[in-house]
Each structure stands twice: as C-alpha cells, then as structure tokens.
Design an enzyme around this catalytic site. Structure first.
Site, PDB file in Angstrom:
ATOM      1  N   LYS A  15     -29.567  21.918 -28.079  1.00 16.62           N
ATOM      2  CA  LYS A  15     -28.752  21.509 -26.913  1.00 16.62           C
ATOM      3  C   LYS A  15     -28.859  22.532 -25.792  1.00 16.62           C
ATOM      4  CE  LYS A  15     -24.800  21.734 -29.015  1.00 16.62           C
ATOM      5  NZ  LYS A  15     -25.087  22.096 -30.397  1.00 16.62           N
ATOM      6  N   ARG A  88     -16.061  18.758 -28.447  1.00 15.85           N
ATOM      7  CA  ARG A  88     -16.460  18.951 -29.839  1.00 15.85           C
ATOM      8  C   ARG A  88     -15.515  18.264 -30.812  1.00 15.85           C
ATOM      9  NH1 ARG A  88     -19.962  23.576 -29.005  1.00 15.85           N
ATOM     10  NH2 ARG A  88     -21.007  24.166 -30.911  1.00 15.85           N
ATOM     11  N   ARG A 127     -32.940  32.992 -34.863  1.00 14.04           N
ATOM     12  CA  ARG A 127     -32.347  33.466 -33.603  1.00 14.04           C
ATOM     13  C   ARG A 127     -31.497  34.713 -33.848  1.00 14.04           C
ATOM     14  NH1 ARG A 127     -28.503  29.591 -30.205  1.00 14.04           N
ATOM     15  NH2 ARG A 127     -27.271  29.761 -32.108  1.00 14.04           N
ATOM     16  N   ARG A 129     -28.110  35.331 -33.765  1.00 12.03           N
ATOM     17  CA  ARG A 129     -26.912  35.665 -32.992  1.00 12.03           C
ATOM     18  C   ARG A 129     -25.812  36.077 -33.975  1.00 12.03           C
ATOM     19  NH1 ARG A 129     -25.442  30.737 -29.333  1.00 12.03           N
ATOM     20  NH2 ARG A 129     -24.049  30.246 -31.055  1.00 12.03           N
ATOM     21  N   ARG A 140     -20.321  25.859 -39.637  1.00 10.35           N
ATOM     22  CA  ARG A 140     -20.459  25.196 -38.326  1.00 10.35           C
ATOM     23  C   ARG A 140     -20.957  23.769 -38.502  1.00 10.35           C
ATOM     24  NH1 ARG A 140     -24.131  29.632 -35.855  1.00 10.35           N
ATOM     25  NH2 ARG A 140     -24.583  28.205 -34.161  1.00 10.35           N
TER      26      ARG A 140
HETATM   27  P1  B4P Z   1     -29.628  25.565 -29.633  1.00 13.53           P
HETATM   28  O1  B4P Z   1     -29.394  24.342 -30.415  1.00 13.53           O
HETATM   29  O2  B4P Z   1     -30.024  25.385 -28.220  1.00 13.53           O
HETATM   30  O3  B4P Z   1     -28.341  26.345 -29.973  1.00 13.53           O
HETATM   31  P2  B4P Z   1     -26.894  26.252 -29.326  1.00 13.53           P
HETATM   32  O4  B4P Z   1     -26.825  25.360 -28.144  1.00 13.53           O
HETATM   33  O5  B4P Z   1     -26.560  27.647 -29.094  1.00 13.53           O
HETATM   34  O6  B4P Z   1     -25.983  25.568 -30.453  1.00 13.53           O
HETATM   35  P3  B4P Z   1     -24.569  25.952 -31.045  1.00 13.53           P
HETATM   36  O7  B4P Z   1     -23.878  24.634 -31.157  1.00 13.53           O
HETATM   37  O8  B4P Z   1     -24.775  26.691 -32.323  1.00 13.53           O
HETATM   38  O9  B4P Z   1     -23.839  27.002 -30.118  1.00 13.53           O
HETATM   39  P4  B4P Z   1     -22.625  26.995 -29.080  1.00 13.53           P
HETATM   40  O10 B4P Z   1     -22.919  28.140 -28.205  1.00 13.53           O
HETATM   41  O11 B4P Z   1     -22.441  25.662 -28.435  1.00 13.53           O
HETATM   42  O12 B4P Z   1     -30.831  26.502 -30.195  1.00 13.53           O
HETATM   43  C1  B4P Z   1     -30.813  27.164 -31.439  1.00 13.53           C
HETATM   44  C2  B4P Z   1     -32.160  27.902 -31.683  1.00 13.53           C
HETATM   45  O13 B4P Z   1     -33.205  26.967 -31.892  1.00 13.53           O
HETATM   46  C3  B4P Z   1     -32.625  28.783 -30.531  1.00 13.53           C
HETATM   47  O14 B4P Z   1     -33.089  29.988 -31.052  1.00 13.53           O
HETATM   48  C4  B4P Z   1     -33.777  27.995 -29.877  1.00 13.53           C
HETATM   49  O15 B4P Z   1     -34.767  28.832 -29.322  1.00 13.53           O
HETATM   50  C5  B4P Z   1     -34.343  27.244 -31.062  1.00 13.53           C
HETATM   51  N1  B4P Z   1     -34.904  25.953 -30.666  1.00 13.53           N
HETATM   52  C6  B4P Z   1     -34.331  25.041 -29.818  1.00 13.53           C
HETATM   53  N2  B4P Z   1     -35.114  23.933 -29.723  1.00 13.53           N
HETATM   54  C7  B4P Z   1     -36.211  24.158 -30.539  1.00 13.53           C
HETATM   55  C8  B4P Z   1     -37.385  23.376 -30.875  1.00 13.53           C
HETATM   56  N3  B4P Z   1     -37.577  22.136 -30.356  1.00 13.53           N
HETATM   57  N4  B4P Z   1     -38.264  23.901 -31.748  1.00 13.53           N
HETATM   58  C9  B4P Z   1     -38.075  25.133 -32.281  1.00 13.53           C
HETATM   59  N5  B4P Z   1     -36.999  25.924 -31.996  1.00 13.53           N
HETATM   60  C10 B4P Z   1     -36.075  25.448 -31.135  1.00 13.53           C
HETATM   61  O16 B4P Z   1     -21.314  27.259 -29.973  1.00 13.53           O
HETATM   62  C11 B4P Z   1     -21.044  28.496 -30.613  1.00 13.53           C
HETATM   63  C12 B4P Z   1     -19.580  28.593 -31.032  1.00 13.53           C
HETATM   64  O17 B4P Z   1     -18.712  28.583 -29.847  1.00 13.53           O
HETATM   65  C13 B4P Z   1     -19.023  27.455 -31.881  1.00 13.53           C
HETATM   66  O18 B4P Z   1     -19.306  27.624 -33.283  1.00 13.53           O
HETATM   67  C14 B4P Z   1     -17.481  27.542 -31.554  1.00 13.53           C
HETATM   68  O19 B4P Z   1     -16.864  28.570 -32.277  1.00 13.53           O
HETATM   69  C15 B4P Z   1     -17.456  27.908 -30.081  1.00 13.53           C
HETATM   70  N6  B4P Z   1     -17.347  26.733 -29.191  1.00 13.53           N
HETATM   71  C16 B4P Z   1     -18.299  26.313 -28.304  1.00 13.53           C
HETATM   72  N7  B4P Z   1     -17.879  25.203 -27.657  1.00 13.53           N
HETATM   73  C17 B4P Z   1     -16.643  24.909 -28.152  1.00 13.53           C
HETATM   74  C18 B4P Z   1     -15.705  23.861 -27.910  1.00 13.53           C
HETATM   75  N8  B4P Z   1     -15.955  22.876 -27.018  1.00 13.53           N
HETATM   76  N9  B4P Z   1     -14.528  23.862 -28.603  1.00 13.53           N
HETATM   77  C19 B4P Z   1     -14.255  24.830 -29.488  1.00 13.53           C
HETATM   78  N10 B4P Z   1     -15.093  25.838 -29.788  1.00 13.53           N
HETATM   79  C20 B4P Z   1     -16.291  25.890 -29.130  1.00 13.53           C
END
Ligand code: B4P
Length: 182
Positions: A15, A88, A127, A129, A140
């Site tokens: 995403k 979410r 990744r 993190r 998650r």
């Molecule tokens: P992404 O999938 O882009 O990861 P993300 O957006 O960070 O997802 P996530 O849902 O975990 O994180 P968020 O910050 O929203 O990529 C993951 C990896 O895959 C990267 O290393 C990328 O390079 C690689 N990749 C991507 N596409 C690829 C492809 N096609 N091929 C190979 N590799 C690829 O959330 C984090 C935390 O924040 C949550 O757990 C929660 O605690 C909090 N949070 C966020 N939003 C919230 C909300 N609305 N309500 C409550 N808590 C919230």
C-alpha cells in the site's frame, strides 16, 4: 485519473509503496496514517510515546488519535488525496463517511491490494522496521483479518472497489493500479 482514493490491504501488501508512486506521479496528497503516527512518535510527545507502544505490539492506535490526524489534513486539502492505512476498522470507516460528507468530497475508488501471506511475511522481515518482527507481523495480520477486512464488503456494495493482485513486481502492480483508476 481518479484522485480521491483509499488504498486497502494487509500489512506488507505494498500500500505504502504504491501510494507513494501514485501520489508523486499524479500530484495527489499522500495521507498515510502509519507515516503520520511515526512522525508523532519521532517528536517524543506524550501521544507519540503512547502510540509507539501500541504500534510496536502490532495493535491499532486509538480511533480518536487517528481521526484527529486525518481530519486536520483532509480539511486543509485542496487537490486530490489518497488515504493509505485509514480506515482500518468500521468505526473509522463510518467517521470517514461523515467527514467526507462534511467537506463534500466523495470517495471515488478503493484499491484493495491482495497478496499471499507467505510473500508479505518475507517482505516485512526484509524491511526490518521496529514493528516488522515475526510475532508482531502475525498479530498485525490477525487484526487486519478481524477489524479491516469487513470494510471490503462495505466498499464492494458501494461499487467503488478495485481489486489488484499484489503478488507481482512493483512496476507491474503500479500499472494495474493506473489502469484500474483511469
Ligand atoms: P507496504 O505494504 O507498502 O507496507 P506498509 O504500507 O508500511 O504497511 P503496514 O500496513 O504494515 O504499515 P502502516 O504504516 O500502515 O510495504 C512493505 C514492504 O514490502 C516494503 O519493504 C516494500 O519495499 C516491499 N514491497 C512493496 N511492494 C512490493 C512488491 N511488489 N514486491 C516486492 N516487495 C514489495 O501501519 C503501521 C502501524 O501503524 C499499524 O500496525 C498500527 O499500529 C498503526 N496504524 C496505522 N494506521 C492506523 C489506523 N488507521 N488506525 C489505527 N492504527 C493505525
């Protein structure tokens, strides 16, 4: 190109990756609640510290905090926007409906990026993190299934859901998204 958008999918689906590419190319504001929360954490504020504890366990941060962050940004936004990681759960989805009605900017499309579990665990571990640890990733994913997947039905009923296969290379996934939103 549609420019009032929401990207949905499990953690690691791509995403954030796809949203960044899309927003850069089409000059749309990228509103990632994950990034905005991590910004808050980096300031060391009381709210940030609280959020950090929750995020490191893979749980969802409080709806009030997330809503206040999104509301401020959406209201001040004049060009298009892309919500990444929000809503979410159903509470957040209902709040979004009210907020978009208030600002008279209806959601044009929801992109759901689907991916096999095996790939997303590999991607997130690579990744590395703070919250990309195996047990936290499993938590998650569970929360995604329990709290976030009911939203898929909601947007499907509205006829605005676009399902994209995320099991491919980044540029291939991006082309599919562009095609679906054109
Ligand atoms: P992404 O999938 O882009 O990861 P993300 O957006 O960070 O997802 P996530 O849902 O975990 O994180 P968020 O910050 O929203 O990529 C993951 C990896 O895959 C990267 O290393 C990328 O390079 C690689 N990749 C991507 N596409 C690829 C492809 N096609 N091929 C190979 N590799 C690829 O959330 C984090 C935390 O924040 C949550 O757990 C929660 O605690 C909090 N949070 C966020 N939003 C919230 C909300 N609305 N309500 C409550 N808590 C919230």
């Amino acid at each position: 190109m549609k420019n009032k958008l929401l990207f949905l999918g499990p953690p690691g689906a791509g995403k954030g990756t796809q949203a960044s590419l899309f927003c850069k190319k089409y000059n749309v504001e990228h509103l990632s609640t994950g990034d905005l929360l991590r910004e808050e954490v980096s300031t060391g504020s009381v709210l940030g510290l609280k959020a950090s504890e929750i995020m490191n366990k893979g749980e969802l941060v409080s709806d009030e905090l997330v809503l206040s962050i999104v509301e401020g940004r959406l209201i001040s936004e004049k060009k298009g926007w892309l919500l990444d990681g929000f809503p979410r759960n159903l509470i957040q989805a209902n709040s979004l409906i009210h907020l978009l009605e208030k600002i008279n900017q209806p959601l044009e499309a929801v992109v759901l990026i689907k991916i096999d579990d095996q790939f997303l665990i590999e991607r997130l571990l690579a990744r590395g993190r703070q919250d990309d640890k195996e047990q936290v990733i499993i938590n998650r994913l569970k929360i995604y299934r329990d709290k976030t997947t009911p939203l898929i039905n909601l947007y499907e009923k509205q006829g605005i859901l676009k399902v994209i296969d995320g099991n491919a290379d980044i540029d291939v996934v991006f082309s599919c998204i562009e095609k679906a939103l054109s």
